[in-house]
Design an enzyme around this catalytic site. Structure first.
Site, PDB file in Angstrom:
ATOM      1  N   ASP A  23       0.835  -1.202   0.000  1.00 57.04           N
ATOM      2  CA  ASP A  23       0.000   0.000   0.000  1.00 57.04           C
ATOM      3  C   ASP A  23       0.873   1.256   0.000  1.00 57.04           C
ATOM      4  O   ASP A  23       1.991   1.242   0.512  1.00 57.04           O
ATOM      5  CB  ASP A  23      -0.892  -0.027   1.256  1.00 57.04           C
ATOM      6  N   HIS A  40       2.927   3.530  -8.895  1.00 55.86           N
ATOM      7  CA  HIS A  40       2.793   2.088  -9.170  1.00 55.86           C
ATOM      8  C   HIS A  40       4.043   1.554  -9.877  1.00 55.86           C
ATOM      9  O   HIS A  40       4.479   0.438  -9.626  1.00 55.86           O
ATOM     10  CB  HIS A  40       1.547   1.812 -10.012  1.00 55.86           C
ATOM     11  N   LEU A 134      11.002 -20.959  -4.539  1.00 57.11           N
ATOM     12  CA  LEU A 134      10.086 -19.951  -3.972  1.00 57.11           C
ATOM     13  C   LEU A 134       8.792 -19.968  -4.775  1.00 57.11           C
ATOM     14  O   LEU A 134       8.824 -19.967  -6.003  1.00 57.11           O
ATOM     15  CB  LEU A 134      10.734 -18.556  -4.055  1.00 57.11           C
TER      16      LEU A 134
HETATM   17  C1  FPP Z   1      -1.620   0.272  -3.329  1.00 56.49           C
HETATM   18  O1  FPP Z   1      -1.240   1.603  -3.456  1.00 56.49           O
HETATM   19  C2  FPP Z   1      -1.126  -0.562  -4.414  1.00 56.49           C
HETATM   20  C3  FPP Z   1      -1.898  -1.147  -5.360  1.00 56.49           C
HETATM   21  C4  FPP Z   1      -3.347  -0.975  -5.436  1.00 56.49           C
HETATM   22  C5  FPP Z   1      -1.346  -1.980  -6.418  1.00 56.49           C
HETATM   23  C6  FPP Z   1      -0.042  -2.666  -6.173  1.00 56.49           C
HETATM   24  C7  FPP Z   1       0.669  -2.720  -7.450  1.00 56.49           C
HETATM   25  C8  FPP Z   1       1.997  -2.687  -7.620  1.00 56.49           C
HETATM   26  C9  FPP Z   1       2.934  -2.720  -6.500  1.00 56.49           C
HETATM   27  C10 FPP Z   1       2.613  -2.574  -8.982  1.00 56.49           C
HETATM   28  C11 FPP Z   1       2.513  -3.724  -9.899  1.00 56.49           C
HETATM   29  C12 FPP Z   1       2.381  -5.071  -9.298  1.00 56.49           C
HETATM   30  C13 FPP Z   1       3.085  -6.164  -9.657  1.00 56.49           C
HETATM   31  C14 FPP Z   1       2.817  -7.472  -9.030  1.00 56.49           C
HETATM   32  C15 FPP Z   1       4.155  -6.104 -10.652  1.00 56.49           C
HETATM   33  P1  FPP Z   1      -2.369   2.712  -3.493  1.00 56.49           P
HETATM   34  O2  FPP Z   1      -2.552   3.112  -4.904  1.00 56.49           O
HETATM   35  O3  FPP Z   1      -3.605   2.211  -2.811  1.00 56.49           O
HETATM   36  O4  FPP Z   1      -1.702   3.842  -2.664  1.00 56.49           O
HETATM   37  P2  FPP Z   1      -2.421   4.949  -1.796  1.00 56.49           P
HETATM   38  O5  FPP Z   1      -3.158   4.244  -0.698  1.00 56.49           O
HETATM   39  O6  FPP Z   1      -1.282   5.778  -1.273  1.00 56.49           O
HETATM   40  O7  FPP Z   1      -3.321   5.692  -2.719  1.00 56.49           O
END
Ligand code: FPP
Length: 253
Positions: A23, A40, A134
């Site tokens: 997150d 992201h 893994l």
């Molecule tokens: C949360 O941050 C993250 C996500 C909803 C997506 C996670 C995705 C990645 C780490 C990138 C791609 C994934 C892979 C497996 C290659 P948020 O957008 O909710 O952040 P915020 O709470 O600060 O708005």
């Protein structure tokens, strides 16, 4: 062997399964006046670093909450960007996964993914299926409640077909009907960016999991922060609802 500092860790007592709610990508970007998509992208680099670190530490299972059932409601541009990052991640990492003996699993309703992402995912799952060092569970279009509903339906169908009696439905039967059937329950859940929520992640699977929440945002979560989380885990007294003297040292399934 890990090429980062693990001196604070007892390598004999590492968790067998680490699950992560990644997150804070959006906040990481907003703090830099960048678009959420940039966050992201940086988050993808953390995914690569943490998968690699998990393998180097010798932890056999890692679950990454990459996209929830609720995330489909984000702006279309952001959803498309996340899908495209996932596809690119799989495409660019596949050779490294083969080299490092990493197996990929998809957990969630992959039928909702765009065909190009599903194809890349299917191909990664197929190519890595015999890798044993893994296992990385990529939770995409995943919701904990939906997982439990699907398990209930599958068990109901078994009963209807006469292969299972209702009185034989026990915890093991539910566990083997979930998306995580081939993984042990997580020993450690890490959530980045400080939120104290499970957010409809592994609701059943987290029953006895130790929870570690860090203020670090996911794009800033790298080897040093991971080691810190693992060190905290090693300080916990896991009792599984019993008293200290009786408790097992590793996860009771
Ligand atoms: C949360 O941050 C993250 C996500 C909803 C997506 C996670 C995705 C990645 C780490 C990138 C791609 C994934 C892979 C497996 C290659 P948020 O957008 O909710 O952040 P915020 O709470 O600060 O708005």
């Amino acid at each position: 062997m890990a090429d980062f500092d693990t001196s604070v860790l007892d390598m004999a007592r590492l968790p067998q399964h680490v699950a992560i709610i990644m997150d804070g990508n959006g906040r990481w970007a907003q703090r830099r006046s960048m678009s959420r998509v940039e966050g992201h992208k940086r988050g993808k680099d953390s995914v690569r670093a943490i998968v690699e670190a998990t393998r180097k530490l010798g932890i056999p299972y890692l679950s990454l909450f990459a996209f929830s059932t609720e995330n489909w409601q984000r702006p279309r541009r952001e959803v498309n960007a996340l899908m495209s990052l996932l596809r690119r991640y799989l495409r660019t990492e596949i050779e490294r996964m083969m080299h490092n003996e990493v197996r990929v699993l998809a957990i969630g309703d992959v039928s909702k993914l765009p065909p190009s992402v599903r194809d890349e995912l299917d191909s990664a799952i197929e190519r890595t299926r015999d890798n044993q060092r893994l296992t990385v569970g990529l939770c995409v279009s995943y919701g904990g409640r939906e997982d439990i509903v699907n398990a209930a339906r599958a068990l109901g169908a078994e009963v209807e077909a006469g292969r299972l009696r209702p009185q034989d439905i026990d915890e093991a039967a539910v566990s083997r009907s979930l998306g995580t059937a081939s993984m042990p329950d997580p020993d450690l859940l890490i959530r980045t960016s400080g939120e104290m929520r499970i957010s409809n992640f592994y609701l059943w699977q987290l029953a006895y999991t130790e929870i570690y929440v860090t203020d670090a945002l996911w794009p800033d979560f790298r080897e040093a922060q991971y080691v810190e989380a693992l060190a905290h885990y090693q300080q916990r007294d896991r009792r599984f609802g019993r008293v200290a003297e009786e408790a097992p040292r590793s996860a009771a399934q």
